[in-house]
Design a protein around this motif. Sequence first.
Motif, PDB file in Angstrom:
ATOM      1  N   ASP B  59       0.809  -1.198   0.000  1.00 28.73           N
ATOM      2  CA  ASP B  59       0.000   0.000   0.000  1.00 28.73           C
ATOM      3  C   ASP B  59       0.852   1.261   0.000  1.00 28.73           C
ATOM      4  O   ASP B  59       0.388   2.326  -0.348  1.00 28.73           O
ATOM      5  CB  ASP B  59      -0.955  -0.010   1.192  1.00 28.73           C
ATOM      6  CG  ASP B  59      -2.075  -1.023   0.973  1.00 28.73           C
ATOM      7  OD1 ASP B  59      -2.339  -1.341  -0.200  1.00 28.73           O
ATOM      8  OD2 ASP B  59      -2.660  -1.500   1.953  1.00 28.73           O
ATOM      9  N   ARG B  60       2.100   1.097   0.406  1.00 33.27           N
ATOM     10  CA  ARG B  60       2.990   2.255   0.370  1.00 33.27           C
ATOM     11  C   ARG B  60       3.267   2.667  -1.069  1.00 33.27           C
ATOM     12  O   ARG B  60       3.428   3.833  -1.373  1.00 33.27           O
ATOM     13  CB  ARG B  60       4.287   1.918   1.108  1.00 33.27           C
ATOM     14  CG  ARG B  60       5.001   3.129   1.569  1.00 33.27           C
ATOM     15  CD  ARG B  60       5.777   2.885   2.846  1.00 33.27           C
ATOM     16  NE  ARG B  60       4.961   2.997   4.025  1.00 33.27           N
ATOM     17  CZ  ARG B  60       5.130   2.248   5.107  1.00 33.27           C
ATOM     18  NH1 ARG B  60       6.055   1.345   5.145  1.00 33.27           N
ATOM     19  NH2 ARG B  60       4.356   2.424   6.149  1.00 33.27           N
ATOM     20  N   GLU B  61       3.342   1.688  -1.947  1.00 33.70           N
ATOM     21  CA  GLU B  61       3.468   1.995  -3.376  1.00 33.70           C
ATOM     22  C   GLU B  61       2.283   2.834  -3.845  1.00 33.70           C
ATOM     23  O   GLU B  61       2.422   3.703  -4.692  1.00 33.70           O
ATOM     24  CB  GLU B  61       3.547   0.707  -4.199  1.00 33.70           C
ATOM     25  CG  GLU B  61       4.947   0.129  -4.303  1.00 33.70           C
ATOM     26  CD  GLU B  61       5.990   1.187  -4.651  1.00 33.70           C
ATOM     27  OE1 GLU B  61       5.825   1.883  -5.667  1.00 33.70           O
ATOM     28  OE2 GLU B  61       6.967   1.319  -3.894  1.00 33.70           O
ATOM     29  N   THR B  62       1.113   2.538  -3.282  1.00 34.43           N
ATOM     30  CA  THR B  62      -0.078   3.316  -3.621  1.00 34.43           C
ATOM     31  C   THR B  62       0.146   4.792  -3.299  1.00 34.43           C
ATOM     32  O   THR B  62      -0.261   5.666  -4.044  1.00 34.43           O
ATOM     33  CB  THR B  62      -1.295   2.806  -2.815  1.00 34.43           C
ATOM     34  OG1 THR B  62      -1.312   1.397  -2.885  1.00 34.43           O
ATOM     35  CG2 THR B  62      -2.591   3.378  -3.341  1.00 34.43           C
ATOM     36  N   LEU B  63       0.817   5.067  -2.191  1.00 35.58           N
ATOM     37  CA  LEU B  63       1.038   6.451  -1.804  1.00 35.58           C
ATOM     38  C   LEU B  63       1.947   7.164  -2.808  1.00 35.58           C
ATOM     39  O   LEU B  63       1.748   8.337  -3.100  1.00 35.58           O
ATOM     40  CB  LEU B  63       1.629   6.559  -0.397  1.00 35.58           C
ATOM     41  CG  LEU B  63       1.697   8.018   0.071  1.00 35.58           C
ATOM     42  CD1 LEU B  63       0.322   8.556   0.407  1.00 35.58           C
ATOM     43  CD2 LEU B  63       2.631   8.191   1.237  1.00 35.58           C
ATOM     44  N   VAL B  64       2.934   6.450  -3.324  1.00 37.06           N
ATOM     45  CA  VAL B  64       3.795   7.047  -4.344  1.00 37.06           C
ATOM     46  C   VAL B  64       2.945   7.511  -5.526  1.00 37.06           C
ATOM     47  O   VAL B  64       3.111   8.618  -6.042  1.00 37.06           O
ATOM     48  CB  VAL B  64       4.891   6.052  -4.802  1.00 37.06           C
ATOM     49  CG1 VAL B  64       5.694   6.620  -5.960  1.00 37.06           C
ATOM     50  CG2 VAL B  64       5.806   5.701  -3.644  1.00 37.06           C
ATOM     51  N   GLN B  65       2.004   6.664  -5.920  1.00 38.48           N
ATOM     52  CA  GLN B  65       1.119   7.031  -7.039  1.00 38.48           C
ATOM     53  C   GLN B  65       0.223   8.214  -6.675  1.00 38.48           C
ATOM     54  O   GLN B  65      -0.042   9.074  -7.513  1.00 38.48           O
ATOM     55  CB  GLN B  65       0.257   5.827  -7.444  1.00 38.48           C
ATOM     56  CG  GLN B  65       1.067   4.733  -8.119  1.00 38.48           C
ATOM     57  CD  GLN B  65       0.383   3.369  -8.050  1.00 38.48           C
ATOM     58  OE1 GLN B  65      -0.819   3.279  -7.848  1.00 38.48           O
ATOM     59  NE2 GLN B  65       1.169   2.317  -8.211  1.00 38.48           N
ATOM     60  N   VAL B  66      -0.224   8.230  -5.437  1.00 33.26           N
ATOM     61  CA  VAL B  66      -1.048   9.360  -4.973  1.00 33.26           C
ATOM     62  C   VAL B  66      -0.248  10.660  -5.062  1.00 33.26           C
ATOM     63  O   VAL B  66      -0.733  11.670  -5.572  1.00 33.26           O
ATOM     64  CB  VAL B  66      -1.536   9.120  -3.522  1.00 33.26           C
ATOM     65  CG1 VAL B  66      -2.076  10.406  -2.909  1.00 33.26           C
ATOM     66  CG2 VAL B  66      -2.592   8.025  -3.491  1.00 33.26           C
ATOM     67  N   VAL B  67       1.003  10.607  -4.601  1.00 35.75           N
ATOM     68  CA  VAL B  67       1.847  11.812  -4.628  1.00 35.75           C
ATOM     69  C   VAL B  67       2.076  12.257  -6.067  1.00 35.75           C
ATOM     70  O   VAL B  67       1.986  13.446  -6.393  1.00 35.75           O
ATOM     71  CB  VAL B  67       3.187  11.552  -3.899  1.00 35.75           C
ATOM     72  CG1 VAL B  67       4.147  12.720  -4.088  1.00 35.75           C
ATOM     73  CG2 VAL B  67       2.940  11.313  -2.418  1.00 35.75           C
ATOM     74  N   GLU B  68       2.330  11.298  -6.947  1.00 33.73           N
ATOM     75  CA  GLU B  68       2.528  11.638  -8.364  1.00 33.73           C
ATOM     76  C   GLU B  68       1.282  12.310  -8.939  1.00 33.73           C
ATOM     77  O   GLU B  68       1.376  13.328  -9.632  1.00 33.73           O
ATOM     78  CB  GLU B  68       2.820  10.372  -9.184  1.00 33.73           C
ATOM     79  CG  GLU B  68       4.248   9.928  -9.065  1.00 33.73           C
ATOM     80  CD  GLU B  68       4.545   8.670  -9.882  1.00 33.73           C
ATOM     81  OE1 GLU B  68       3.633   8.176 -10.575  1.00 33.73           O
ATOM     82  OE2 GLU B  68       5.682   8.202  -9.805  1.00 33.73           O
TER      83      GLU B  68
END
Lengths: 215, 261
Positions: B59-68
Amino acid sequence: MATIAVIDYGMGNLRSVAKALEHVDDRARVRVTWEPEVIRGADRVILPGVGAIRECMSELQRLELDGVVREVAREKPFLGVCLGMQALLGESEENGGTAALGLVPGTVRHFAAGFAEAGMAAPGKVPHMGWNQVRQTRGHPLWAGVPDDSWFYFVHSYYVPLLGPDLTAGVATYGLDFTAVIARENIFATQFHPEKSQHAGLGLLANFTRWDGTD
Amino acid sequence: MTLAKRIIPCLDVDAGRVVKGVRFVDIRDAGDPVEVARRYDQAGADEITFLDITASSDDRETLVQVVEAVAAEVFMPLTVGGGIRTPADIRRMLNAGADKVGINTAAIHQPEFVEDAAERFGSQCIVVAIDAKRVSDPGEPPRWEVFTHGGRRSTGLDAVAWAQRMAHCGAGEILLTSMDRDGTREGFDLELTRAVSDAVTVPVIASGGVGGLQHLVDGVVEGRADAVLAASIFHFGEHTIAEAKAYMAARGVTVRMQEAP
């Protein structure tokens, strides 16, 4: 189609600069690059940068970009941002004294040293971090549609002292007055981050994508 | 003309969705991060902070996408905290479009990580987050310790001394949360805020306990904070950023008023 080269020398958040340019001009071809030929071939060039000046200069030299920057800063519409503005000066007090590109005469100073010399108490914390207003000291194509005293986002511990009126397009105050915008011929350089300054910053970047490099 | 005090809405993000815990137990869903960030951008927030409360690394990868996704549309400073433990974590968030990262537990386990990160990426992007809890008894001189695990575990570190040490290591900013006040809506722990703010030369963001607009004023005037962080009073529409700024300006606090786009 006009190409804008955003010089990538490993310092800072280049994605934001590129995205902001694409946001204000959907026809802009933005290249985030360290390749000298791409930079030389671009119509416009941006030198961004955050971090420390010694690292900035050594990376530019390692990638053999210092000469390229000096070259394009003489002939193309050129925008320096934050450390990319400070790097244009002769030297910086940062990291025990660092020689910079020398395109603009002057020395980058630390706020603490500036406050001490002026005999004033620090007006607040260092880094100078957050939103401050910029007085437009003269008209410029990049100020078109950007109201005087607009707020911009700053984050820096070193500053460029006041330069002559012929080199300055904007001044801000943090205890002391400092140069917020350098402008000379095809060079425009901001201490603040236009790509992080919401409406006012995007307006300035939109002007840059249309600027022909004359005053 | 001077530096404005900043108002920073904080979005707790779990698996790509914004949530806000009340005392970290009763969690309500306040929406899509990109949408919320865009709304705050339009409303004139000065920065946005994402706090990743996700446990799993997927889910941390999800946050990277959110930030992008947020950084492609919202052109204001973004801070991302939660689970930042290595230089690679920092690099990933900065590349995604974050301007600053918040380091909390990793700084406690390994203070040299902060020094290394500041050296490598610059102090301007290193925010050290401190969760502090009062440990002195009533009537004693106040003392706070640094806590981890949502305020459940003491580290034994004195919060004021820790803030000084972190600033010395190169932290560019301190995000100071009172775990006693977080989620209570009783206002910041002003004594704590002031003690830390007076002890360090870098900016301090006050956090934890905002329940009304006067609390924001108190945080900067009495707590001497440079910025105030709040969540629920903004997320659920009780107050707008513009109301908060007008309120603060009327009480003599310098704030950035939004120019009409």
